[in-house]
Scaffold this active site. Structure first.
Site, mmCIF file in Angstrom:
data_model
loop_
_atom_site.group_PDB
_atom_site.id
_atom_site.type_symbol
_atom_site.label_atom_id
_atom_site.label_comp_id
_atom_site.label_asym_id
_atom_site.label_seq_id
_atom_site.Cartn_x
_atom_site.Cartn_y
_atom_site.Cartn_z
ATOM 1 N N CYS A 130 2.826 11.469 6.804
ATOM 2 C CA CYS A 130 4.328 11.486 6.799
ATOM 3 C C CYS A 130 4.788 12.424 5.790
ATOM 4 C CB CYS A 130 5.068 9.940 6.234
ATOM 5 S SG CYS A 130 4.312 9.201 5.213
ATOM 6 N N HIS A 185 9.220 6.459 3.092
ATOM 7 C CA HIS A 185 9.503 7.154 4.360
ATOM 8 C C HIS A 185 10.166 8.472 3.877
ATOM 9 C CE1 HIS A 185 10.194 8.093 8.292
ATOM 10 N NE2 HIS A 185 11.633 7.956 8.386
#
Lengths: 324, 290
Positions: free
Chosen positions: A91, A166
Site C-alpha cells: 500500500c 491505509h
C-alpha cells in the site's frame, strides 16, 4: 485478493524517512516530510508540494461505520494515472506511485519511467497488478523493512496485531482536486480549485479537514505527509552564490536551514539502517559483555524484581488497559 | 491437552452460552450458540476471561480482568437455575452466561474455581490431585476444596512447570529489562575494552573500512548508544525473548556458539552466556552455584 497473499511484499513502516528512501531509489528529485498542520504557514514552508498523503487506520471500538467519507464523485474518465491496490502490504509504495504517476513532467530513474510507459492506457486493476508484479519495485520496497528473521521462522511466534495503515493521495489534476484511493474503483474528484494564492492546497485542506471531522473523536489514527521537491539542491546552489557574506542575514538563515535539513537526513539514514538491521547478534554480544564485566547476574535480578513490582502495581492500580 | 507456550496459558475452560438483556426489560434471553468460557493468562501474566464459540472457534469476547474486580454469580431469579452473571466492582458492566455442560454435577465446582481465580490469579485451581487437567467428561472426583495440602500444591506446581516446558519462576523476567540503557550505558563507560567486541554487530554502514581511529571509536560508541535506544533494537530483543520462551531455539543458538540447552528458555540462555563468558576468559562474574 486475500489478506494472506502478500505476494512477497513485506509490510513497511510509514514514516517520512522510509518514503524518502524509496523516492531516492526511484530516482525522483522529491522527498516526503511529516505535516504537523494544514495551516497555510506550515504548507507554505514546504512549497512546492506535489501531493499530500493521508494515512490512517480506524480504532475498531470507536469507528463501527467505516464509510464516513462520501464526499466527491467518482471520475470514470480520469485520464491521469491510477492503480488499484492489489496487494495489501504494497500500500505505501502504491500510494507513492499513484502520486508520481500524476506529476508531469516526471524525471525519474529508467525503471520507473519504463513502468510508467508500460502501464499507459491500462485500466486501474491491470495497472495495479503490473505495479505489484514489478520485481525491482518489490525489492526496493522490501529493502526498507526489518529483516524477516529467517532463523526464527516456523516458531509460530504470535504476531503483534499490526494493522496496516491505509494510504490515500490527494493531488491536483486538470484544475481539480483528486483523491486517489487504491481501494476505490475510480479516482474521486472533489471539484475545482482556485489557482491563485495557495492554489490546490486550500481545497485539499477543506476536504481533508472535513474527512477527519466526520469521524467520532479518537476513532481515527492518522498522519499527513507532503510529497515535495527536495529543497537541498536549490539551497546549496543559493549558498554558493552568497558565498562569503557572513553578515548577510539570508546567508545565516540559509546555513541554518541547510543544517537542519542535513540533521533530519542523517536521522532518517540512521533510522533506516537500524530498521533494516538484524540485531540478534548485537543482543547476544551485549549480554556476553555484561557477563564478562560481572554485571549480568545483577541485571537479571533487577529484571526479576522489576517484573514482580510491575505485576503488583497493576493489581493495586486496577488500571483499565487495552491490549497493545 | 497441549498447553500453548507462546501467547497464553489456559487456566480453565467450561461449556457455557451467552445470554443478553432484552432491551428495556429485566429479562435476559439465552443465546443457543454453543460456547465456552475460557480463562487464560497472557505473556504479561494478565488474566483473560474469554467466551469462545465452540462451533466456529471464534473468540467473541475477551475481557482483561483485574484481581478482585470481577465476580461470577448465580442469577437467583432464573428459575431454570443455571444462569450466571459476570459483574464488576469497577463498572456497571454485566455479562450473562448459562452453563451448557449436559451434567449439572460440576457446576458448583467450575463456578467456585472461577471465582477463586478471579479473586487471585496466582491460585492454581486444584481439581483432583491425581488428574491436574480438568476434564469435563470425568465424573465429579472427590472434592478438593479450599484446603489443598502444601504437598499437593507442590505437586501441581511441578506438573504445571513441566507442562509449560520450563517457563518457571526462573524465567519471570524479560530480556528487554536486562538490555536496558540503564544497564548498558554504564557498561560502555566502565569497560571500554569490551567495546570492540560490540562494534562489529552494528549496521555495516556505520563501520569504518579499517581499524577505527580514536575519533571513529568515539563516533561508533555514540552509534552504539543510539542503537540500543532505538525502537527496532528493542523490538528485536522482545522478539528474541518471545522466541526463547517457546523453548525451541536449540538449533538457532548454536549459531551464536552456544549449546542447544541455551535455547530452552530465557534463564537457560543467560546461564549459557555466563558460561561462554567464563570460557572466553576475562570474566569478573561471580560463580553462581545453583
Amino acid at each position: 485478493m486475500s489478506d494472506d497473499d502478500s505476494s512477497g511484499w513485506q509490510l513497511t513502516e510509514s514514516d517520512p524517512g522510509v518514503f524518502t528512501e524509496l523516492l531516492k531509489r526511484l530516482g525522483v528529485p522529491y522527498i516526503v516530510d511529516d505535516l504537523y498542520s494544514l495551516e497555510p504557514e506550515s504548507l507554505a514552508a514546504l512549497q512546492p508540494v506535489h501531493a499530500l498523503i493521508f494515512l490512517f487506520k480506524w480504532v475498531p471500538e470507536l469507528a463501527s461505520d467505516k464509510s464516513n467519507d462520501n464526499a466527491g464523485h467518482y471520475d470514470t474518465d480520469f485520464p491521469g494515472f491510477f492503480a488499484h491496490q492489489t496487494v495489501n502490504n504494497a500500500c505505501a509504495t502504491l500510494a507513492v506511485i499513484n502520486a508520481l504517476g500524476n506529476i508531469a513532467p516526471l524525471t525519474a530513474g529508467p525503471q520507473l519511467m519504463d513502468l510508467m510507459n508500460f502501464t499507459t492506457g491500462m485500466d486501474p486493476q491491470t495497472c495495479g497488478m503490473a505495479i505489484t508484479s514489478a520485481d525491482w519495485l518489490r525489492e526496493a520496497h522490501n529493502a526498507l523493512s526489518p529483516p524477516s528473521s529467517i532463523s526464527l521462522d516456523g516458531l509460530d511466534l504470535p504476531k503483534k496485531s499490526e494493522d496496516a495503515y491505509h494510504f490515500v493521495v490527494y493531488l491536483p489534476a486538470l484544475g481539480s482536486l483528486y483523491e486517489l484511493d487504491g481501494l476505490k474503483p475510480y479516482p474521486v474528484r472533489h471539484g475545482e480549485f482556485d489557482g491563485s494564492g495557495e492554489g490546490w492546497l486550500k481545497k485539499a485542506r477543506e476536504v481533508i479537514e472535513n474527512r477527519i471531522g466526520s469521524y467520532p473523536i479518537g476513532a481515527l489514527e492518522f498522519s499527513l505527509l507532503a510529497l515535495r521537491d527536495d529543497p537541498l539542491p536549490a539551497m546549496r546552489t543559493r549558498l554558493d552564490v552568497l558565498q562569503g557574506s557572513v553578515e548577510d542575514a539570508e546567508f545565516v538563515d540559509l546555513m541554518n536551514k541547510i543544517s537542519n535539513e542535513n540533521s533530519k537526513r542523517e536521522r532518517w539514514a540512521f533510522e533506516n539502517s537500524v530498521r533494516r538491521h538484524n540485531h540478534i547478534g548485537l543482543a547476544h554480544a551485549l549480554l556476553l559483555a555484561l557477563a564478562k564485566a560481572g554485571k549480568l547476574d545483577l541485571a537479571k535480578a533487577a529484571a526479576q524484581r522489576g517484573m514482580k513490582e510491575y505485576l503488583e502495581r497493576r493489581k493495586e492500580m486496577g488500571l483499565d488497559m487495552d491490549e497493545s | 491437552m497441549s498447553v500453548p507456550l507462546t501467547d497464553s496459558r489456559t487456566m480453565m475452560a467450561f461449556k457455557a452460552g451467552r445470554a443478553f438483556r432484552r432491551p428495556g426489560t429485566n429479562f435476559v434471553d439465552a443465546s443457543p450458540v454453543k460456547g465456552a468460557i475460557v480463562l487464560s493468562k497472557d505473556e504479561s501474566y494478565l488474566v483473560h476471561f474469554m467466551w469462545k464459540d465452540r462451533t466456529t472457534g471464534e473468540v467473541a469476547e475477551d475481557l482483561i480482568l483485574f484481581p478482585g474486580d470481577a465476580k461470577f454469580e448465580k442469577v437467583s431469579q432464573s428459575s431454570w437455575g443455571r444462569t450466571y452473571v459476570l459483574k464488576f466492582e469497577s463498572s456497571d458492566q454485566k455479562h450473562f452466561f448459562w452453563l451448557q455442560d449436559s451434567s449439572t454435577s460440576r457446576d458448583e465446582e467450575f463456578v467456585r474455581h472461577l471465582n477463586r481465580v478471579l479473586e487471585d490469579p496466582e491460585i492454581i485451581p486444584v481439581w483432583d490431585v491425581s488428574e491436574p487437567q480438568a476434564s469435563t467428561s470425568a465424573t465429579a472426583s472427590s472434592s478438593t476444596t479450599a484446603g489443598a495440602t502444601p504437598e499437593q500444591l507442590a505437586q501441581i506446581r511441578a506438573l504445571v512447570g513441566s507442562m509449560t516446558g520450563g517457563t518457571s519462576e526462573e524465567d519471570q523476567f524479560s530480556l528487554t529489562d536486562v538490555l536496558t540503557p540503564q544497564n548498558l550505558l554504564p557498561l560502555f563507560h566502565s569497560h571500554p575494552d569490551l567495546l570492540p567486541s560490540l562494534f562489529p554487530h552494528l549496521p555495516s554502514e556505520f563501520l569504518p573500512s579499517s581499524d577505527p581511529t580514536p575519533h571513529q571509536m568515539a563516533e561508533l560508541t555514540e552509534m552504539l548508544q543510539r542503537t540500543i535506544n532505538s525502537p527496532p533494537f528493542r523490538a528485536s530483543v522482545a522478539q528474541l525473548d518471545r522466541a526463547l520462551r517457546t523453548g525451541a531455539l536449540g538449533g538457532f543458538v548454536r549459531s551464536l556458539g552456544l549449546p542447544e540447552s541455551a535455547g530452552t528458555g530465557v534463564g537457560a540462555f543467560l546461564a549459557a552466556i555466563a558460561e561462554q563468558a567464563r570460557q572466553e576468559g576475562g570474566t569478573e562474574e561471580q560463580m553462581d552455584e545453583d
